[in-house]
Design a protein around this motif. Structure first.
Motif, PDB file in Angstrom:
ATOM      1  N   SER A  11       0.860  -1.188   0.000  1.00 34.47           N
ATOM      2  CA  SER A  11       0.000   0.000   0.000  1.00 34.47           C
ATOM      3  C   SER A  11       0.890   1.231   0.000  1.00 34.47           C
ATOM      4  O   SER A  11       1.920   1.255   0.676  1.00 34.47           O
ATOM      5  CB  SER A  11      -0.872   0.041   1.261  1.00 34.47           C
ATOM      6  N   TYR A  13       0.786   5.554   0.269  1.00 30.11           N
ATOM      7  CA  TYR A  13      -0.012   6.732   0.630  1.00 30.11           C
ATOM      8  C   TYR A  13       0.748   7.999   0.263  1.00 30.11           C
ATOM      9  O   TYR A  13       1.979   8.038   0.324  1.00 30.11           O
ATOM     10  CB  TYR A  13      -0.245   6.772   2.145  1.00 30.11           C
ATOM     11  N   TYR A  14      -0.035   9.033  -0.122  1.00 24.43           N
ATOM     12  CA  TYR A  14       0.486  10.403  -0.169  1.00 24.43           C
ATOM     13  C   TYR A  14      -0.282  11.137   0.914  1.00 24.43           C
ATOM     14  O   TYR A  14      -1.489  11.387   0.749  1.00 24.43           O
ATOM     15  CB  TYR A  14       0.231  11.042  -1.540  1.00 24.43           C
ATOM     16  N   HIS A  16      -2.726  11.397   3.606  1.00 24.00           N
ATOM     17  CA  HIS A  16      -3.803  10.490   3.999  1.00 24.00           C
ATOM     18  C   HIS A  16      -4.384   9.745   2.806  1.00 24.00           C
ATOM     19  O   HIS A  16      -5.191   8.834   2.965  1.00 24.00           O
ATOM     20  CB  HIS A  16      -4.938  11.258   4.701  1.00 24.00           C
ATOM     21  N   PHE A  17      -4.015  10.168   1.603  1.00 24.54           N
ATOM     22  CA  PHE A  17      -4.601   9.559   0.405  1.00 24.54           C
ATOM     23  C   PHE A  17      -3.891   8.250   0.063  1.00 24.54           C
ATOM     24  O   PHE A  17      -2.665   8.206  -0.057  1.00 24.54           O
ATOM     25  CB  PHE A  17      -4.492  10.543  -0.772  1.00 24.54           C
ATOM     26  N   GLN A  18      -4.686   7.188  -0.083  1.00 25.29           N
ATOM     27  CA  GLN A  18      -4.086   5.885  -0.420  1.00 25.29           C
ATOM     28  C   GLN A  18      -4.126   5.694  -1.935  1.00 25.29           C
ATOM     29  O   GLN A  18      -5.199   5.488  -2.519  1.00 25.29           O
ATOM     30  CB  GLN A  18      -4.844   4.742   0.278  1.00 25.29           C
ATOM     31  N   ALA A  19      -2.951   5.771  -2.569  1.00 27.28           N
ATOM     32  CA  ALA A  19      -2.875   5.687  -4.039  1.00 27.28           C
ATOM     33  C   ALA A  19      -2.768   4.242  -4.525  1.00 27.28           C
ATOM     34  O   ALA A  19      -3.154   3.931  -5.657  1.00 27.28           O
ATOM     35  CB  ALA A  19      -1.668   6.484  -4.531  1.00 27.28           C
ATOM     36  N   LYS A  21      -3.461   0.144  -3.199  1.00 26.50           N
ATOM     37  CA  LYS A  21      -4.186  -0.562  -2.137  1.00 26.50           C
ATOM     38  C   LYS A  21      -3.861  -2.051  -2.078  1.00 26.50           C
ATOM     39  O   LYS A  21      -4.350  -2.838  -2.895  1.00 26.50           O
ATOM     40  CB  LYS A  21      -5.686  -0.354  -2.353  1.00 26.50           C
ATOM     41  N   THR A  45       3.020   5.070  -9.404  1.00 28.91           N
ATOM     42  CA  THR A  45       3.358   5.041  -7.974  1.00 28.91           C
ATOM     43  C   THR A  45       3.823   3.633  -7.597  1.00 28.91           C
ATOM     44  O   THR A  45       4.853   3.457  -6.932  1.00 28.91           O
ATOM     45  CB  THR A  45       2.113   5.433  -7.145  1.00 28.91           C
ATOM     46  N   SER A  60       5.140  10.750   1.002  1.00 24.80           N
ATOM     47  CA  SER A  60       4.711   9.404   0.592  1.00 24.80           C
ATOM     48  C   SER A  60       5.130   8.374   1.651  1.00 24.80           C
ATOM     49  O   SER A  60       6.125   8.567   2.363  1.00 24.80           O
ATOM     50  CB  SER A  60       5.295   9.028  -0.769  1.00 24.80           C
ATOM     51  N   LEU A 221      -8.324   2.767  -9.681  1.00 26.96           N
ATOM     52  CA  LEU A 221      -8.487   3.457  -8.400  1.00 26.96           C
ATOM     53  C   LEU A 221      -7.616   2.861  -7.293  1.00 26.96           C
ATOM     54  O   LEU A 221      -8.078   2.654  -6.170  1.00 26.96           O
ATOM     55  CB  LEU A 221      -9.968   3.432  -7.966  1.00 26.96           C
ATOM     56  N   GLY A 222      -6.382   2.560  -7.627  1.00 31.22           N
ATOM     57  CA  GLY A 222      -5.434   2.064  -6.629  1.00 31.22           C
ATOM     58  C   GLY A 222      -5.516   0.579  -6.353  1.00 31.22           C
ATOM     59  O   GLY A 222      -4.692   0.032  -5.619  1.00 31.22           O
TER      60      GLY A 222
END
Ligand SMILES: Nc1ncnc2c1ncn2[C@@H]1O[C@H](COP(=O)(O)OP(=O)(O)OP(=O)(O)O)[C@@H](O)[C@H]1O
Length: 251
Positions: A11, A13-14, A16-19, A21, A45, A60, A221-222
């Motif tokens: 996983s 993250y940037y 709080h955003f999880q790019a 999953k 990513t 990140s 979507l990740g």
């Protein structure tokens, strides 16, 4: 975990955003894996995380495992400089150093401590031959790398990555800035190089993915929606989302 090279529950993250999953994906030897999916779905990513380049982006954070020969590359103590010699990367836009053609290739080996002219000459020739560029540049090795065409510059960047004998090559849309002839040369080169290397490529070009990859992973979507043999993904995918993307219905 006994994956020679691959991720487990990765996983990214940037803030709080999880790019990315929880992606688990193994890359078999002597093969090309294509990462496809609509813009912003996390392909680059994920790719950049494989040699810890994504760590360079402030904010990140990566969770989970990146396995290589029984070691978790995501462990804090990993020597990322050595790691990036084993796992080379080529970017979308050719980015040769502002140096001669020769010195672009000799840079990495010199950094590793190889100083003798004969040894460096051999590495430069071998790397340029492997990148199918030697015949075009052998009489102008001391000229600036910036004097080469875009397609030649991209093959030079591939040769530069090869100069330190990587086991894995990460390619982020390596042909998207190139004309069709140069694209064809890069694709031929990838097919040749995969005999000795694992190659992971991000591409928006579906025909290219179908032509050159053995395995394809579809991201959305990740999430990794589906992964399998390229022929299967392109002819009879299991997931409706993959099918819609492949058919050009969205993205
Ligand atoms: N440096 C960053 N800081 C914050 N968010 C980022 C950063 N880089 C990427 N993202 C976000 O992470 C998500 C995944 O981006 P990424 O570039 O990995 O997607 P991609 O599938 O490679 O897209 P594209 O095909 O357009 O290159 C996107 O929502 C993007 O906005």
């Amino acid at each position: 975990m006994a994956i020679p090279f691959g991720t487990e529950q990765l996983s990214i993250y940037y803030g709080h955003f999880q790019a990315v999953k929880q992606i688990s994906l193994a890359f078999p030897e002597a093969s090309v894996t294509a990462l496809i999916g609509p813009s912003g779905c996390g392909k680059s990513t994920f790719l950049r995380s494989l040699n810890r380049m994504n760590d360079e982006i402030s904010g990140s954070r990566t969770e989970g495992h990146i396995w290589m020969d029984g070691k978790d590359l995501n462990e804090p103590g990993t020597d990322v400089i050595k790691l990036r010699q084993k796992i080379g990367m080529v970017w979308q836009k050719p980015n040769p150093f502002h140096k001669s053609i020769y010195n672009n290739i000799a840079f990495g080996p010199r950094y590793r401590g190889i100083k003798g002219k004969k040894a460096l000459d051999e590495i430069v020739e071998k790397s340029l031959r492997r990148a199918a560029l030697w015949d075009e540049v052998k009489d102008r090795l001391n000229e600036s790398a910036l004097s080469l065409s875009g397609g030649q510059q991209q093959r030079l960047c591939i040769a530069r990555a090869l100069s330190v004998d990587p086991q894995i090559l990460l390619l982020d849309e390596p042909a998207s800035a190139l004309d069709p002839v140069s694209t064809g040369k890069v694709e031929e080169l990838i097919s040749e190089l995969k005999k000795d290397l694992r190659i992971v490529i991000v591409t928006h070009n579906m025909q290219q993915a179908a032509r050159i990859s053995d395995y394809t992973a579809y991201f959305y979507l990740g999430n990794m929606i589906e992964h399998g043999d390229t022929e299967h993904i392109f002819t009879n995918p299991d997931n409706r989302l993959t099918q819609e993307y492949i058919m050009g219905r969205f993205g």
